[in-house]
Design an enzyme around this catalytic site. Structure first.
Site, PDB file in Angstrom:
ATOM      1  N   LYS A  35       0.835   7.555   7.923  1.00 31.26           N
ATOM      2  CA  LYS A  35       0.734   7.738   6.482  1.00 31.26           C
ATOM      3  C   LYS A  35       0.245   9.148   6.164  1.00 31.26           C
ATOM      4  O   LYS A  35      -0.388   9.740   7.026  1.00 31.26           O
ATOM      5  CB  LYS A  35      -0.184   6.681   5.878  1.00 31.26           C
ATOM      6  CG  LYS A  35      -1.687   6.902   6.175  1.00 31.26           C
ATOM      7  CD  LYS A  35      -2.523   6.014   5.329  1.00 31.26           C
ATOM      8  CE  LYS A  35      -3.358   6.774   4.360  1.00 31.26           C
ATOM      9  NZ  LYS A  35      -4.626   7.315   4.865  1.00 31.26           N
ATOM     10  N   HIS A  65      -3.646   0.607   2.848  1.00 31.39           N
ATOM     11  CA  HIS A  65      -4.483  -0.364   3.555  1.00 31.39           C
ATOM     12  C   HIS A  65      -4.808  -1.605   2.696  1.00 31.39           C
ATOM     13  O   HIS A  65      -4.627  -2.740   3.126  1.00 31.39           O
ATOM     14  CB  HIS A  65      -5.786   0.276   4.014  1.00 31.39           C
ATOM     15  CG  HIS A  65      -5.593   1.520   4.834  1.00 31.39           C
ATOM     16  ND1 HIS A  65      -4.547   1.675   5.722  1.00 31.39           N
ATOM     17  CD2 HIS A  65      -6.308   2.672   4.914  1.00 31.39           C
ATOM     18  CE1 HIS A  65      -4.642   2.867   6.296  1.00 31.39           C
ATOM     19  NE2 HIS A  65      -5.690   3.490   5.818  1.00 31.39           N
ATOM     20  N   LYS A 123     -15.631   5.675  -1.282  1.00 26.40           N
ATOM     21  CA  LYS A 123     -16.337   6.454  -0.256  1.00 26.40           C
ATOM     22  C   LYS A 123     -17.791   6.586  -0.687  1.00 26.40           C
ATOM     23  O   LYS A 123     -18.107   6.476  -1.862  1.00 26.40           O
ATOM     24  CB  LYS A 123     -15.724   7.849  -0.145  1.00 26.40           C
ATOM     25  CG  LYS A 123     -14.284   7.802   0.316  1.00 26.40           C
ATOM     26  CD  LYS A 123     -14.103   8.632   1.565  1.00 26.40           C
ATOM     27  CE  LYS A 123     -12.710   8.543   2.111  1.00 26.40           C
ATOM     28  NZ  LYS A 123     -12.603   7.860   3.385  1.00 26.40           N
ATOM     29  N   GLU A 132     -16.784   2.219   2.192  1.00 22.87           N
ATOM     30  CA  GLU A 132     -17.146   3.106   3.307  1.00 22.87           C
ATOM     31  C   GLU A 132     -18.418   3.848   2.944  1.00 22.87           C
ATOM     32  O   GLU A 132     -18.597   4.230   1.779  1.00 22.87           O
ATOM     33  CB  GLU A 132     -16.035   4.130   3.542  1.00 22.87           C
ATOM     34  CG  GLU A 132     -14.714   3.525   3.933  1.00 22.87           C
ATOM     35  CD  GLU A 132     -13.702   4.610   4.244  1.00 22.87           C
ATOM     36  OE1 GLU A 132     -13.531   4.941   5.413  1.00 22.87           O
ATOM     37  OE2 GLU A 132     -13.094   5.141   3.295  1.00 22.87           O
ATOM     38  N   LYS A 136      -5.436  -3.778  13.402  1.00 23.46           N
ATOM     39  CA  LYS A 136      -6.773  -4.356  13.613  1.00 23.46           C
ATOM     40  C   LYS A 136      -6.637  -5.843  13.913  1.00 23.46           C
ATOM     41  O   LYS A 136      -5.876  -6.545  13.235  1.00 23.46           O
ATOM     42  CB  LYS A 136      -7.648  -4.138  12.366  1.00 23.46           C
ATOM     43  CG  LYS A 136      -8.002  -2.674  12.107  1.00 23.46           C
ATOM     44  CD  LYS A 136      -8.898  -2.545  10.884  1.00 23.46           C
ATOM     45  CE  LYS A 136      -9.035  -1.110  10.422  1.00 23.46           C
ATOM     46  NZ  LYS A 136     -10.102  -0.350  11.018  1.00 23.46           N
ATOM     47  N   HIS A 193      -2.683   1.903  10.116  1.00 25.31           N
ATOM     48  CA  HIS A 193      -3.486   1.449  11.259  1.00 25.31           C
ATOM     49  C   HIS A 193      -4.272   0.166  10.979  1.00 25.31           C
ATOM     50  O   HIS A 193      -4.660  -0.527  11.905  1.00 25.31           O
ATOM     51  CB  HIS A 193      -4.398   2.563  11.781  1.00 25.31           C
ATOM     52  CG  HIS A 193      -5.626   2.793  10.963  1.00 25.31           C
ATOM     53  ND1 HIS A 193      -5.611   3.485   9.789  1.00 25.31           N
ATOM     54  CD2 HIS A 193      -6.911   2.405  11.150  1.00 25.31           C
ATOM     55  CE1 HIS A 193      -6.834   3.521   9.285  1.00 25.31           C
ATOM     56  NE2 HIS A 193      -7.654   2.873  10.095  1.00 25.31           N
ATOM     57  N   ASP A 225      -5.027   7.345  -0.820  1.00 22.50           N
ATOM     58  CA  ASP A 225      -5.550   7.354   0.548  1.00 22.50           C
ATOM     59  C   ASP A 225      -5.761   5.933   1.086  1.00 22.50           C
ATOM     60  O   ASP A 225      -5.529   5.678   2.271  1.00 22.50           O
ATOM     61  CB  ASP A 225      -6.879   8.126   0.565  1.00 22.50           C
ATOM     62  CG  ASP A 225      -7.449   8.278   1.963  1.00 22.50           C
ATOM     63  OD1 ASP A 225      -6.680   8.650   2.869  1.00 22.50           O
ATOM     64  OD2 ASP A 225      -8.654   8.034   2.158  1.00 22.50           O
TER      65      ASP A 225
HETATM   66  C1  BG6 Z   1      -7.679   6.376   6.661  1.00 19.12           C
HETATM   67  C2  BG6 Z   1      -8.138   7.135   5.458  1.00 19.12           C
HETATM   68  O1  BG6 Z   1      -6.341   6.001   6.523  1.00 19.12           O
HETATM   69  O2  BG6 Z   1      -8.484   5.204   6.817  1.00 19.12           O
HETATM   70  C3  BG6 Z   1      -9.611   7.487   5.558  1.00 19.12           C
HETATM   71  O3  BG6 Z   1      -7.374   8.332   5.327  1.00 19.12           O
HETATM   72  C4  BG6 Z   1     -10.432   6.245   5.833  1.00 19.12           C
HETATM   73  O4  BG6 Z   1     -10.067   8.128   4.376  1.00 19.12           O
HETATM   74  C5  BG6 Z   1      -9.863   5.478   7.011  1.00 19.12           C
HETATM   75  O5  BG6 Z   1     -11.766   6.643   6.091  1.00 19.12           O
HETATM   76  C6  BG6 Z   1     -10.569   4.139   7.198  1.00 19.12           C
HETATM   77  O6  BG6 Z   1     -10.144   3.565   8.390  1.00 19.12           O
HETATM   78  P1  BG6 Z   1     -11.148   2.717   9.309  1.00 19.12           P
HETATM   79  O7  BG6 Z   1     -10.305   2.165  10.395  1.00 19.12           O
HETATM   80  O8  BG6 Z   1     -12.208   3.668   9.774  1.00 19.12           O
HETATM   81  O9  BG6 Z   1     -11.714   1.670   8.408  1.00 19.12           O
END
Ligand code: BG6
Length: 430
Positions: free
Chosen positions: A106, A198, A294, A174, A140, A136, A193
């Site tokens: 992405k 996600h 964030k 986060e 998980k 990604h 993002d």
């Molecule tokens: C990414 C984003 O795709 O996913 C980031 O660009 C984010 O901003 C991250 O922090 C979160 O992924 P994970 O696996 O750490 O929860």
């Protein structure tokens, strides 16, 4: 770089990733890298450069008597995805006597139109079944477990609908800030993002209908169907925020506008909360709340399903008999697993109720989980697209957010270390 420096870098980082303890391992890894890794610079990416790449690949395949199975993993800036796919195609690298696959990370475009254009560019040279778009989150274990949980347990599937469920909340908070990614993040923001990809994937897996089989075609078909049933987002369905200075884990942190590389006047959102209406038979009337941000209080990704309360309570609330709804929490990370609440009788002479939780923890039962990228890379090599995003999905999910991207939203400040701006509460009220 050249073969030698690339191998050195790779073997050192593999060794440190594995714990970096045993010198014997370092030797074995270095020997493996010497035998298997090759580096080829693509230069200025001219047609000639791609011809040379092709010649190098063919030479190595012949020398090592390899089947021509090839993965092109485009770890490059997004604007170069389309042109690189084209150059690979023009040099005849989109096909071979074995299989050829293209991996893309992405972002897949920045809105509906650019996603469509990117898909068109890729499809000119690669067939959809050669393209692996990584989100990604789909790698998980806990995200894959949504499918196992829903379709491996008849118990839950029979109550997974508007009759029994009051609301669904998907939260990905986060504690991290933007780290050193100001350049990217200023143009992206939380909606692009995190939400479009996600959170939308988590939503689709939670809400989709039962696929015919656990395979790429059926799962992705059902996800597209649910994405298409989401009603257009109205202005009042969305609240945006941006972190101001605050405290995380007892340490002071700067606000977004003070981060290196961010404009002091930036209006980029680092927080989004929204309410979705899913207009299909299963979900009509059940709100889906998606929240991400964030520099929030904690790192926590959860899907929280609140069931309806019993229609009538037979217990006396004055004697502790008030009934709370059953809640199922799918913990994506950390503390991976799930928990479900029940009302139980608190011991004593009164009929008083208390909420208690049953829980399942991945680490207690299975130990550490594989990393998402491990799963995804193995799937690319095995040719399994189930955990990858299809072209239709990218467009359908951008489409949901078109009205938000096209209108102007107030971006409310929230202190770092909080759970976002107060204004997000209003989504639950009207
Ligand atoms: C990414 C984003 O795709 O996913 C980031 O660009 C984010 O901003 C991250 O922090 C979160 O992924 P994970 O696996 O750490 O929860």
């Amino acid at each position: 770089m050249d073969d030698v420096s690339f191998r050195k870098d790779a073997s050192e980082s593999i060794h440190s990733h594995l714990g970096g303890k045993r010198a014997a391992d370092a030797k074995k890894i270095a020997a493996w890298c010497d035998k298997h890794l090759f580096y080829h610079a693509i230069g200025k990416s001219t047609a000639k450069d791609f011809e040379l790449l092709r010649a190098r690949i063919e030479e190595l395949e012949q020398k090592n008597k390899l089947t021509s199975n090839r993965v092109f993993y485009l770890a490059i800036p997004p604007p170069a995805f389309g042109p690189t796919a084209k150059s690979l195609g023009k040099a005849g690298l989109n096909t071979s006597s074995g299989w050829t696959r293209l991996v893309i990370e992405k972002p897949f475009g920045t809105d509906e139109k650019s996603a469509e254009e990117l898909n068109d560019q890729l499809h000119k040279h690669f067939h959809e079944n050669q393209i692996y778009r990584i989100d990604h989150f789909l790698g998980k274990e806990t995200v894959q477990n949504i499918v196992a949980f829903r379709f491996g347990n008849a118990l839950f599937e029979s109550v997974w609908n508007r009759e029994k469920i009051e609301k669904v909340e998907i939260i990905v908070s986060e504690d991290l800030g933007i780290e050193s990614r100001a350049d990217y993040y200023e143009k992206s923001g939380a909606l692009r993002d995190m939400v479009q990809n996600h959170l939308t994937q988590l939503m689709a897996l939670t809400a989709m209908e039962i696929p015919l089989a656990f395979d790429a075609e059926d799962i992705r078909y059902e996800k597209v169907k649910v994405l298409k049933s989401i009603a257009p987002l109205r202005k009042e369905d969305v609240v945006m925020g941006q972190y101001a200075e605050g405290e995380i884990g007892g340490e002071g942190v700067v606000g977004y506008k003070q981060e290196e590389g961010v404009s002091p006047k930036s209006t980029t959102e680092t927080f989004v909360a929204l309410r979705m209406r899913v207009e299909n038979w299963r979900w009509h009337g059940v709100p889906f709340y998606l929240t991400t941000g964030k520099r929030m209080k904690e790192r926590r990704s959860e899907i929280i399903v609140t069931f309806r309360c019993p229609p009538i309570s037979i217990f006396d609330p004055r004697k502790g008999g008030a009934v709370s709804p059953n809640v199922l929490v799918i913990a994506v990370q950390p503390n991976e697993g799930f928990r479900i609440s029940f009302e139980v009788k608190a011991p004593g002479t009164e009929m008083g109720l208390k909420t208690e939780w049953m829980h399942f923890s991945y680490s207690e039962v299975f130990g550490p989980l594989p990393e998402a990228y491990h799963t995804l890379i193995v799937d690319v090599l095995e040719g399994d697209q189930t955990l990858f995003v299809s072209a239709d999905e990218t467009v359908a999910s951008w489409k949901i957010y078109s009205p938000v991207l096209q209108s102007k939203h107030t971006v409310y400040p929230y202190p770092a270390g909080s759970m976002g701006p107060q204004e997000a509460e209003r989504l639950r009220k009207n």
